[in-house]
Design a protein around this motif. Structure first.
Motif, PDB file in Angstrom:
ATOM      1  N   ILE A  63      -3.401   4.123   9.149  1.00 22.91           N
ATOM      2  CA  ILE A  63      -3.244   2.735   8.704  1.00 22.91           C
ATOM      3  C   ILE A  63      -1.868   2.289   9.167  1.00 22.91           C
ATOM      4  CG2 ILE A  63      -3.157   1.181   6.723  1.00 22.91           C
ATOM      5  CD1 ILE A  63      -4.863   3.216   5.189  1.00 22.91           C
ATOM      6  N   ARG A 104     -11.705  -2.191   3.818  1.00 23.02           N
ATOM      7  CA  ARG A 104     -11.441  -3.612   3.583  1.00 23.02           C
ATOM      8  C   ARG A 104     -10.649  -4.254   4.720  1.00 23.02           C
ATOM      9  NH1 ARG A 104      -8.459  -6.058  -1.850  1.00 23.02           N
ATOM     10  NH2 ARG A 104      -8.805  -8.272  -1.365  1.00 23.02           N
ATOM     11  N   TYR A 105      -9.763  -3.466   5.372  1.00 22.79           N
ATOM     12  CA  TYR A 105      -8.901  -4.017   6.415  1.00 22.79           C
ATOM     13  C   TYR A 105      -9.049  -3.208   7.708  1.00 22.79           C
ATOM     14  CZ  TYR A 105      -6.707  -6.361   2.449  1.00 22.79           C
ATOM     15  OH  TYR A 105      -6.481  -7.118   1.322  1.00 22.79           O
ATOM     16  N   MET A 131      -7.931   5.263  -2.732  1.00 23.49           N
ATOM     17  CA  MET A 131      -7.227   4.036  -2.384  1.00 23.49           C
ATOM     18  C   MET A 131      -7.227   3.803  -0.875  1.00 23.49           C
ATOM     19  SD  MET A 131      -3.171   3.292  -2.984  1.00 23.49           S
ATOM     20  CE  MET A 131      -3.247   4.160  -4.560  1.00 23.49           C
ATOM     21  N   LEU A 132      -6.940   4.860  -0.100  1.00 21.32           N
ATOM     22  CA  LEU A 132      -6.822   4.713   1.347  1.00 21.32           C
ATOM     23  C   LEU A 132      -8.165   4.458   2.008  1.00 21.32           C
ATOM     24  CD1 LEU A 132      -4.172   7.461   2.208  1.00 21.32           C
ATOM     25  CD2 LEU A 132      -3.842   5.022   1.781  1.00 21.32           C
ATOM     26  N   LEU A 178       0.838  -1.202   0.000  1.00 17.12           N
ATOM     27  CA  LEU A 178       0.000   0.000   0.000  1.00 17.12           C
ATOM     28  C   LEU A 178       0.876   1.256   0.000  1.00 17.12           C
ATOM     29  CD1 LEU A 178      -2.806   1.343   0.202  1.00 17.12           C
ATOM     30  CD2 LEU A 178      -2.573   1.210   2.693  1.00 17.12           C
ATOM     31  N   TYR A 231      -9.077   0.905   1.270  1.00 19.93           N
ATOM     32  CA  TYR A 231      -8.251  -0.017   2.057  1.00 19.93           C
ATOM     33  C   TYR A 231      -8.737  -0.058   3.508  1.00 19.93           C
ATOM     34  CZ  TYR A 231      -4.037  -2.381   3.715  1.00 19.93           C
ATOM     35  OH  TYR A 231      -3.157  -3.283   4.267  1.00 19.93           O
TER      36      TYR A 231
END
Length: 459
Positions: A386, A447-448, A440-441, A257, A444
């Protein structure tokens, strides 16, 4: 072992959209003695561009009655099969010949040797390793330049010289499967490839002047770079890499990432020649606030310019307008005072939202309270980090999203306790945000969720 020295002339720079106009092959034994010769013009079934006609002297009229490649494919395959394919900048010639043979039903899988790479090793110190200049420098006659036969004659003489100079068996070593010599671009030092790590990060391809011409991301830098050169793609990008890349550098990242974020920022910063995606300039829009002459606070959308303060920012105009419309509904603001197109809110909706501020029936003090609430909401968009593994075992990687926008990333000690987003701003390096990274962030993070540290809105 026998060698097939090959040179071709073509209608263009990559095999997927070009044809061969002339081919020459000379077969040599292990000692460099010529055993067989073959040379012919080829009808490419393509028009030959004017600048190539001027360079090679091969015209459309000359190849009109020449054989199609399919008529000579069996002969060419017989000459090349079970031989070492040798050429000056070998991957260019090999990609064309392999593609043409494959179209005729022949699968060529030959070992390759590049006389550019071999010359850099066995004949070091020359200013140029182009065929013409190198031959001139070492005293090899090079006649009928830019024709397949003339260039093959010169390459044969050069290869014979290389065989003589190869006292330590470098040519044989280059043919081993563990060597990268067959796959790398002719001008890239093998040491550049050997230093590449098996870790996530970004890699840079540089031209002969050191300028970055391509940036890529990778989960495994070494494998990804290798894939650019080890396949037999006939596309434009690979041929450009083979021709223009002289140096490879890299930067390790903790995670894939982080590599993707770094790649995006670097493409925007460097604008590399051979990166196609993400090369689009983005205007920044945002919601602004000011007090009008009647004392009412007004909100609107405007483009970001130097020195102008925005309550928040968006990479697309429609995103900023949509956010403002949502604020109007959530905080019961007057659409007219927020410059909302009246077609988007009919009269009934306008009466439900507006308490009469646009007609001065609601006092500025009362109306402005709701505007201030909307502004405080914008100031408290989500902040989160993250957190994942770092490059070294005693650190963690961290990507910080600050009030709804990407702020920066970096590495923190495993002993640091993360409590507030302001704390992380001391550790991470700020980066310029763009819509690709922001999308994107947030995707992400959704998703996580286990890798996310969410901060309170009041932080």
């Amino acid at each position: 072992m026998q060698y097939a020295i090959v040179d071709i002339e073509t209608t263009g720079s990559y095999a997927a959209a070009s044809g061969i106009t002339e081919i020459s092959v000379q077969v040599l034994d292990a000692g460099g003695v010529v055993l067989e010769r073959f040379e012919t013009l080829v009808n490419p079934v393509h028009q030959i561009p004017g600048y190539i006609q001027a360079l090679t002297g091969i015209s459309n009229e000359m190849v009109a009655e020449a054989p199609l490649f399919e008529a000579i494919a069996e002969k060419v395959y017989a000459l090349l099969h079970d031989k070492v394919f040798v050429a000056h900048s070998v991957n260019f010639d090999y990609s064309f010949v392999k593609s043409q043979l494959q179209a005729c039903g022949y699968d060529l899988n030959a070992n390759k040797l590049c006389t550019v790479r071999l010359s850099r090793k066995l004949l070091p110190g020359y200013a140029s390793y182009s065929l013409g200049r190198l031959c001139e420098a070492v005293g090899i006659g090079h006649y009928n330049k830019h024709r397949a036969g003339g260039d093959t004659d010169a390459t044969v003489a050069l290869f014979q010289l290389l065989l003589e100079k190869d006292a330590e068996g470098y040519i044989t070593k280059s043919l081993k499967k563990t060597s990268r010599e067959q796959a790398l671009p002719p001008n890239v030092p093998k040491s550049d490839f050997d230093q590449l790590p098996y870790t996530p990060g970004v890699y840079y391809f540089h031209d002969d002047k050191g300028k970055v011409v391509y940036v890529g991301k990778a989960k495994n830098i070494r494998y990804r770079v290798s894939s650019h050169f080890s396949n037999n793609s006939t596309g434009r990008q690979r041929q450009h890499f083979m021709r223009y890349v002289y140096h490879i550098s890299y930067e390790e990242c903790g995670t894939e990432l982080m590599a993707a974020v770094k790649e995006s920022t670097e493409i925007k910063r460097l604008w590399p020649r051979f990166n196609a995606s993400q090369k689009k300039r983005e205007d920044l829009y945002g919601i602004i606030s000011y007090e009008d002459q009647n004392g009412y606070l007004r909100l609107g959308v405007d483009k970001m310019v130097r020195g102008k303060q925005l309550l928040n920012s968006f990479h697309h105009l429609e995103g900023a307008k949509a956010s403002l419309r949502q604020l109007v509904q959530d905080h019961q603001l007057c659409p007219r005072l927020c410059f909302i197109d009246e077609q988007l809110f009919d009269e009934t909706m306008h009466r439900l939202l507006c308490g009469g501020a646009c007609e001065k029936r609601e006092t500025p003090e009362r109306y402005n309270q709701r505007v201030l609430e909307a502004m405080r909401y914008l100031e408290n968009l989500p902040s989160f980090a993250i957190v994942d593994r770092g490059i070294h075992h005693d650190e963690r990687s961290c990507i910080l999203v600050w009030r709804g926008s990407f702020y920066g990333m970096g590495f923190i000690s495993g002993e640091v306790q993360i409590e507030r987003p302001e704390q992380l701003r001391e550790y991470v390096t700020p980066y310029k945000e763009n819509s690709t990274i922001t999308n994107m962030l947030f995707a992400y993070a959704k998703r996580y969720p286990s890798k996310i540290i969410q901060f309170d809105q009041a932080s």
